[in-house]
Design an enzyme around this catalytic site. Structure first.
Site, short mmCIF file in Angstrom:
data_model
loop_
_atom_site.label_atom_id
_atom_site.label_comp_id
_atom_site.label_asym_id
_atom_site.label_seq_id
_atom_site.Cartn_x
_atom_site.Cartn_y
_atom_site.Cartn_z
N SER A 258 -4.89 2.57 4.23
CA SER A 258 -5.02 1.95 2.91
C SER A 258 -5.04 0.42 3.05
CB SER A 258 -3.86 2.41 2.03
OG SER A 258 -3.95 1.86 0.75
N LYS B 273 0.80 -1.23 0.00
CA LYS B 273 0.00 0.00 0.00
C LYS B 273 0.83 1.29 0.00
CE LYS B 273 -3.31 -1.14 -0.73
NZ LYS B 273 -3.51 -1.81 -2.05
N HIS C 240 7.06 -7.53 -1.98
CA HIS C 240 6.85 -6.81 -0.71
C HIS C 240 7.67 -7.47 0.39
CE1 HIS C 240 3.57 -4.49 -2.33
NE2 HIS C 240 2.71 -5.47 -2.39
P1 A3P Z 1 -5.09 4.56 -1.07
O1 A3P Z 1 -5.72 3.29 -0.57
O2 A3P Z 1 -4.62 5.45 0.06
O3 A3P Z 1 -5.92 5.30 -2.06
P2 A3P Z 1 -0.04 -0.35 -3.72
O4 A3P Z 1 -0.02 -0.22 -5.20
O5 A3P Z 1 1.32 -0.38 -3.08
O6 A3P Z 1 -0.93 -1.44 -3.25
O7 A3P Z 1 -0.63 1.02 -3.14
C1 A3P Z 1 -1.98 1.33 -3.32
C2 A3P Z 1 -2.17 2.77 -2.88
O8 A3P Z 1 -1.56 3.63 -3.84
C3 A3P Z 1 -3.65 3.14 -2.82
O9 A3P Z 1 -3.74 4.15 -1.82
C4 A3P Z 1 -3.86 3.68 -4.23
O10 A3P Z 1 -4.98 4.50 -4.38
C5 A3P Z 1 -2.55 4.49 -4.39
N1 A3P Z 1 -2.24 4.77 -5.79
C6 A3P Z 1 -2.26 3.93 -6.84
N2 A3P Z 1 -1.94 4.57 -7.98
C7 A3P Z 1 -1.72 5.86 -7.64
C8 A3P Z 1 -1.36 7.04 -8.38
N3 A3P Z 1 -1.21 7.00 -9.70
N4 A3P Z 1 -1.23 8.20 -7.70
C9 A3P Z 1 -1.40 8.23 -6.37
N5 A3P Z 1 -1.73 7.17 -5.61
C10 A3P Z 1 -1.89 5.99 -6.24
#
Ligand code: A3P
Length: 295
Positions: free
Chosen positions: A138, A48, A108
């Site tokens: 998140s 996340k 991860h």
């Molecule tokens: P939130 O749940 O706070 O919205 P991962 O890819 O490591 O699983 O992380 C997911 C988090 O990154 C989520 O956060 C998601 O919305 C956010 N995220 C994914 N793409 C993004 C982007 N282009 N810009 C900003 N945040 C992004």
């Protein structure tokens, strides 16, 4: 899908003291035979923290900003997730077999579980860290929607588990610090989600420099545009909507949920925040790492 449904919400399994999604724990054995290729690049994050975002940025860089090429497959096929395994979906190792060089790899894993060959062969790493409070929020929503996780319980329960490192992949505190320490001895570009939000173009330039790669400015601008939260949220090849709802249920919470820095403020109570801050100060004491909790 009955088989898949039966296999939901299993308890985490401990591997060398690290709690993992049970299917991922089973993939750890086969992963030890993983073969590194020249020019492999590893994307490492605590869950996340912006993994999908930096993965899309890197694939766009590799494809020279060609949008059509980046739409060739979902992100989890373009960037194999090393330890991934779940019923009915190709594992990370299987996906790797069909991935041509130069490969982008995602993990991860904490260092204690990372295949040693990645360290021995000095595979370049791009690590993204995000502030712990936004990660916790998140992660809670992700636990709810991605049913390979155990039931998160209430937000308060989950936050306690997060602080204690009793969530999948273990302690955030240990993860961000041990990968930070690795920067002294290994080629790691250590990025922050908050910096990417603040100025994505600057951070993409850092990535290009680290890779020894250059792109015309208009291509970089295009990458900034198409890897924005707004664009990725509506892109089925980036937003995980192609997975069966039995695995990820976007009606519970979208994978592309809010994509901001400081969202924790709408979730943490004052008491939770005080408790978290005290725990944070203890766990991060003496570390040179510093995070921004809002922009
Ligand atoms: P939130 O749940 O706070 O919205 P991962 O890819 O490591 O699983 O992380 C997911 C988090 O990154 C989520 O956060 C998601 O919305 C956010 N995220 C994914 N793409 C993004 C982007 N282009 N810009 C900003 N945040 C992004």
């Amino acid at each position: 899908m009955e088989l898949i449904q039966d296999s939901f919400r299993q308890p985490l399994k401990y591997v060398k003291g690290v709690p993992l999604i049970s299917y991922f724990a089973e993939a750890m054995g086969p992963l030890q035979n993983f073969q590194v290729w020249p020019n492999d690049l590893l994307i490492s994050t605590y869950p996340k923290s912006g993994t999908t975002w930096v993965s899309e940025i890197l694939d766009m860089i590799y494809q020279g900003g060609d949008l059509e090429k980046c739409r060739r497959a979902p992100i989890f096929m373009r960037v194999p997730f090393l330890e991934f395994s779940a019923p009915g979906i190709p594992s990370g190792i299987e996906t790797l077999k069909n991935t041509p060089a130069p490969r982008l790899l995602k993990t991860h894993l904490p260092l204690s579980l990372l295949p040693q060959v990645l360290l021995d062969q000095k595979v370049k790493v791009i690590y993204v860290a995000r502030n712990a409070k936004d990660v916790a929020v998140s992660y809670y929503h992700f636990y709810n929607m991605a049913k390979v996780h155990p039931d998160p319980g209430t937000w308060d329960d989950f936050l306690e588990k997060f602080m204690a490192g009793e969530v999948s992949y273990g302690s955030w505190f240990q993860h961000v610090q041990e990968w930070w320490e690795l920067t002294h001895t290994h080629p790691v570009l250590y990025l922050f989600y908050e910096d990417m939000k603040e100025d994505p173009k600057r951070e993409i330039q850092k990535i290009l420099e680290f890779m020894g790669h250059s792109l015309p400015e208009e291509t970089v601008d295009r990458i900034v545009q198409y890897t924005s939260f707004k664009e990725m949220k509506k892109n089925p090849m980036a937003n995980y909507s192609t997975l069966p709802t039995e695995i990820m249920d976007h009606n519970i919470s979208a994978f592309m949920r809010k994509g901001i820095a400081g969202d924790w403020k709408s979730t943490f109570t004052v008491a939770q925040n005080e408790r978290f801050d005290a725990h944070y100060a203890e766990k991060m004491a003496g570390s040179s790492l510093s995070f921004r909790f809002q922009l």
